[in-house]
Design a protein around this motif. Structure first.
Motif, mmCIF file in Angstrom:
data_model
loop_
_atom_site.group_PDB
_atom_site.id
_atom_site.type_symbol
_atom_site.label_atom_id
_atom_site.label_comp_id
_atom_site.label_asym_id
_atom_site.label_seq_id
_atom_site.Cartn_x
_atom_site.Cartn_y
_atom_site.Cartn_z
ATOM 1 N N ILE A 64 -94.963 20.326 31.493
ATOM 2 C CA ILE A 64 -93.630 19.735 31.607
ATOM 3 C C ILE A 64 -93.718 18.244 31.906
ATOM 4 O O ILE A 64 -92.936 17.441 31.371
ATOM 5 N N VAL A 72 -84.465 21.707 30.763
ATOM 6 C CA VAL A 72 -85.323 22.893 30.798
ATOM 7 C C VAL A 72 -84.432 24.123 30.685
ATOM 8 O O VAL A 72 -83.440 24.239 31.417
ATOM 9 N N ALA A 110 -89.978 21.222 36.813
ATOM 10 C CA ALA A 110 -88.937 20.378 36.219
ATOM 11 C C ALA A 110 -88.601 19.215 37.153
ATOM 12 O O ALA A 110 -88.520 18.052 36.715
#
Length: 249
Positions: A64, A72, A110
């Motif tokens: 990520i 996301v 995230a």
């Protein structure tokens, strides 16, 4: 290009329907799977396949961080083919782990990468008994017992992780999907108290991306034991939406 989307669970029933919707809408999609044999299907749908296990925190976080997505999306489940009743007992525990530990890993990754917009799959049948149709403000059934307790506790954990983003200036959206039917679900016709076609479920995720709203939203067909009026009102979702409708938008 509208931005990068990290789609966890791109090879699942909803993920497979959602990927082409996102691509057609102009997003650059990075779709995950933990099975090498599913990467070709993700690529064929127009996305970049990412081979990663949601429980491998370091690899997930690195992926990520390198992609740096603006959004996301969490569509991960672990269900047996055709929802085989003989295998569903083990699946309940696996899904609960994904919803709890897996969601914690995904939200943490995230946040570390600077992405504060997460859309996640939840369920519409975790409400405590009460007057119907259930609205999103109705409490979850945290007093449940047995297998249902495992499911509800996992669902509550997922929602806490995702909705916590709204407390820090981000956007965490939970889609409480009804009982799925359609391609890849193991069910060809509507079933359960809150039926939902898998492509309508995919549309809900796309609309949640297009019209960012924090909070929980029921997503089910009319006449279900839950009401989806909030989703209809706030981001224009409709239960009759299907993948081919994208061409008209």
């Amino acid at each position: 290009m509208k931005g990068k989307v990290f789609l966890a669970g791109a090879a699942g029933a909803i993920g497979a329907a959602l990927t082409p919707l996102l691509v057609d809408a102009g997003y650059e999609v990075y779709g995950t799977t933990r099975r090498l044999e599913r990467t070709d299907a993700i690529r064929a749908a127009g996305a970049h396949p990412i081979l990663v296990d949601i429980f491998d925190r370091e690899t997930l976080a690195n992926a990520i961080e390198c992609i740096a997505p603006t959004i996301v999306i969490h569509q991960l489940t672990d269900l047996p083919p055709g929802l085989d009743p003989k295998l569903m007992g083990d699946a309940v525990a696996r899904n609960a782990r994904i919803r709890g530990e897996g969601t914690a890993n995904l939200v943490a990754a995230a946040r570390a990468a600077g992405c504060e917009h997460v859309v996640a799959q939840s369920i519409a049948w975790a409400y405590a008994p009460g007057a119907q149709p259930y609205e999103e403000s109705h409490p979850l059934d945290l007093c449940a017992e047995g297998a249902r307790a495992v499911t509800v506790v996992g669902t509550a954990a997922l929602e806490r992780w995702v909705l916590s983003l709204n407390e820090s200036g981000g956007i965490g959206t939970v889609l409480r999907y009804g009982n799925l039917y359609g391609p890849g679900t193991g069910r060809d016709t509507p079933q359960g108290a809150s039926p939902l076609h898998v492509e309508a479920a995919a549309w809900a995720a796309l609309l949640a991306v297009r019209h960012p709203r924090g909070g929980a939203f029921n997503i089910a067909e009319d006449g279900a034991e839950v009401t989806s009026e909030k989703a209809k009102r706030e981001f224009g979702w409709r239960p009759e939406l299907r993948v081919e409708h994208e061409a008209a938008h």
